[in-house]
Enzyme design. Sequence first.
Site, PDB file in Angstrom:
ATOM      1  N   ASP A  14       3.381  -2.867   3.923  1.00 49.29           N
ATOM      2  CA  ASP A  14       4.448  -2.535   2.968  1.00 49.29           C
ATOM      3  C   ASP A  14       5.773  -2.858   3.661  1.00 49.29           C
ATOM      4  O   ASP A  14       5.794  -3.491   4.722  1.00 49.29           O
ATOM      5  CB  ASP A  14       4.382  -1.061   2.526  1.00 49.29           C
ATOM      6  CG  ASP A  14       4.955  -0.840   1.112  1.00 49.29           C
ATOM      7  OD1 ASP A  14       4.194  -0.569   0.172  1.00 49.29           O
ATOM      8  OD2 ASP A  14       6.194  -0.948   0.956  1.00 49.29           O
ATOM      9  N   GLY A  55       0.803  -1.231   0.000  1.00 54.98           N
ATOM     10  CA  GLY A  55       0.000   0.000   0.000  1.00 54.98           C
ATOM     11  C   GLY A  55       0.829   1.271   0.000  1.00 54.98           C
ATOM     12  O   GLY A  55       0.282   2.369   0.016  1.00 54.98           O
ATOM     13  N   HIS A  71       1.438  -4.949 -11.372  1.00 58.16           N
ATOM     14  CA  HIS A  71       2.126  -4.519 -12.612  1.00 58.16           C
ATOM     15  C   HIS A  71       3.643  -4.391 -12.437  1.00 58.16           C
ATOM     16  O   HIS A  71       4.372  -4.308 -13.396  1.00 58.16           O
ATOM     17  CB  HIS A  71       1.495  -3.235 -13.190  1.00 58.16           C
ATOM     18  CG  HIS A  71       1.827  -1.975 -12.463  1.00 58.16           C
ATOM     19  ND1 HIS A  71       1.575  -0.730 -12.988  1.00 58.16           N
ATOM     20  CD2 HIS A  71       2.389  -1.747 -11.246  1.00 58.16           C
ATOM     21  CE1 HIS A  71       1.967   0.200 -12.136  1.00 58.16           C
ATOM     22  NE2 HIS A  71       2.463  -0.392 -11.076  1.00 58.16           N
TER      23      HIS A  71
HETATM   24  C1  LIG Z   1       4.011   0.956  -7.240  1.00 59.81           C
HETATM   25  S1  LIG Z   1       4.012   1.031  -5.522  1.00 59.81           S
HETATM   26  C2  LIG Z   1       2.257   1.059  -5.163  1.00 59.81           C
HETATM   27  C3  LIG Z   1       1.950   1.667  -3.849  1.00 59.81           C
HETATM   28  C4  LIG Z   1       0.460   1.834  -3.548  1.00 59.81           C
HETATM   29  N1  LIG Z   1      -0.278   0.624  -3.665  1.00 59.81           N
HETATM   30  C5  LIG Z   1      -0.124   2.899  -4.437  1.00 59.81           C
HETATM   31  O1  LIG Z   1      -0.740   2.596  -5.430  1.00 59.81           O
HETATM   32  O2  LIG Z   1       0.089   4.083  -4.148  1.00 59.81           O
HETATM   33  C6  LIG Z   1       4.447  -0.638  -5.065  1.00 59.81           C
HETATM   34  C7  LIG Z   1       4.647  -0.821  -3.583  1.00 59.81           C
HETATM   35  O3  LIG Z   1       5.022  -2.192  -3.330  1.00 59.81           O
HETATM   36  C8  LIG Z   1       5.936  -2.176  -2.250  1.00 59.81           C
HETATM   37  N2  LIG Z   1       6.707  -3.440  -2.238  1.00 59.81           N
HETATM   38  C9  LIG Z   1       7.687  -3.822  -3.086  1.00 59.81           C
HETATM   39  N3  LIG Z   1       8.114  -5.054  -2.741  1.00 59.81           N
HETATM   40  C10 LIG Z   1       7.378  -5.445  -1.673  1.00 59.81           C
HETATM   41  C11 LIG Z   1       7.331  -6.635  -0.898  1.00 59.81           C
HETATM   42  N4  LIG Z   1       8.130  -7.678  -1.175  1.00 59.81           N
HETATM   43  N5  LIG Z   1       6.449  -6.715   0.115  1.00 59.81           N
HETATM   44  C12 LIG Z   1       5.611  -5.657   0.373  1.00 59.81           C
HETATM   45  N6  LIG Z   1       5.604  -4.503  -0.324  1.00 59.81           N
HETATM   46  C13 LIG Z   1       6.481  -4.406  -1.340  1.00 59.81           C
HETATM   47  C14 LIG Z   1       6.798  -0.964  -2.513  1.00 59.81           C
HETATM   48  O4  LIG Z   1       7.451  -0.542  -1.314  1.00 59.81           O
HETATM   49  C15 LIG Z   1       5.768   0.034  -3.013  1.00 59.81           C
HETATM   50  O5  LIG Z   1       5.234   0.806  -1.955  1.00 59.81           O
END
Ligand SMILES: C[S@@+](CC[C@H](N)C(=O)[O-])C[C@H]1O[C@@H](n2cnc3c(N)ncnc32)[C@H](O)[C@@H]1O
Length: 482
Positions: free
Chosen positions: A301, A279, A352
């Site tokens: 997150d 998130g 994505h």
């Molecule tokens: C593109 S961002 C989307 C954030 C949010 N959902 C939004 O739309 O504003 C992807 C998110 O996935 C998190 N992320 C990446 N790898 C992760 C993992 N293994 N476990 C949990 N979160 C992760 C990143 O820190 C980032 O905040």
Amino acid sequence: MVSNTGVSELRALVDILQSTVDKLDETMASRGQTYPSLDDLYSIESEAPRSSPDVLALCDVLVSAAGQLIAAARPTPTSSLLTSLQYQTSACLRAVIRAHAAEVIREAGPKGLHISQIAKPTNMDPSKLARTLRLLATNHIFKEVAPDVFAHTRISSVLDTGKSLSEILEDPEAKHDGTSGMPALFEQLSDYSMKAAAYMPETLLDPSSAATGKTAFNRAYKTELSSFEWLRQPENAYIHRRFNMAMEGIAKMSVPWEALEGFDWRMLPEKSLVVDIGGGVGSQTLTLAKKFPLLNFVIQDTEATQPNAEKYWATRFPEAIFSGRVQYQVHNFFEPQPISSPAVYYLKNVLHDWSDNHCTAILRHLRDSAGPETKLVIQENIMEYVCGDSSLTGPGVSISSETEAHLPPLLPNAGQASMFTYYVDFVMMNTHGGVERTLPHFCELLADSGWKAVSLYKGPPGGRGKIIAIPQRVGVQVSGML
Ligand SMILES: C[S@@+](CC[C@H](N)C(=O)[O-])C[C@H]1O[C@@H](n2cnc3c(N)ncnc32)[C@H](O)[C@@H]1O
């Protein structure tokens, strides 16, 4: 008279433009609103007349028709020539952001400022910076009001962080902190996303890249790390900081109703729990938590994001954190999901970022912890085939949309109006090995992970849609694949 097919094509497009501008004019008049001019600086309030779903739909038709008109009008080789040079615009955009030109010009006022003054704070070569601004001004980003004197247009004003120049110069690394995030997003996309893109063709041509998962980013930056791991390296602190703000910028640029549409949040019983997986700082949860005060939320997150999330909520909605109605939990989505049977698992812009194998692992962990009533809400770009084929149909999936299909001669996928999603697909491919997916692709992914897609809400062109899925009755019990 000899029929002139090319001219008929142009005329058909001009007719669409004419009738659409007429409708726009009537809509504005009936609401007592003013459509924003390129000369008016941007603000959320002044953009409001263009932010309602019906007006945005009209804008999409205009953009689609105008884009097609340019393609039809221009000498043919010039179209490909200009496409091969488009990267120059991205580079110029980042140069002016790094020059803090938007802030310097805003401080000078509407009459604009001579390039010698604009270049001073960063000691850039004034004549080179003038050429940079001139290329952008040719694209309506800034305007040259007298030779070598530049002022803002509506588009360039979005590059402005709103901070004073002296504050930025005191700590340039903090330039984007506490801002709208939009300039951070533009700097981000024209920096490491662009550098990675330069190596996309070589990566596609490398037969081993499919097996190794090596991305264009890995090639460009000569690293084996994933882009998220790379961002977390101490030497990339500025880029990581900017990335977090860029995510906020994306949220700011989203239409305000995006999180609310396509799933009936109101039908969830009081105190239902929504888990916002990956998130980020919780920008979507913030919209939902404000709108639905009887729902509870957990934002999951990484540990690295937690301090930013705490700061984010402390200034925007601290009472939701104090009351415990909104909580932050550090959780790696490649590990078993600790919250079982919530009302909703919500994934926005997460899938994505990842290949199909990674997504299956994420979705299977959710399936393993889902209860029979748990809904999976996926908010992502839903890609369409350009020919408008059957991309938006899936077996047993009900489809809803608030926008009308674009009719010929416009492209069925709305052409230039949906360009953003096609660009983002490549940002995902090049930097994360990720994918923007069509509905059939999502249905397949979900079925492989024990979920069944039941409905699709198609957002506006270039906007995210929502897919709602429920646990498959005959689920496959799985453990993590990675
Ligand atoms: C593109 S961002 C989307 C954030 C949010 N959902 C939004 O739309 O504003 C992807 C998110 O996935 C998190 N992320 C990446 N790898 C992760 C993992 N293994 N476990 C949990 N979160 C992760 C990143 O820190 C980032 O905040």
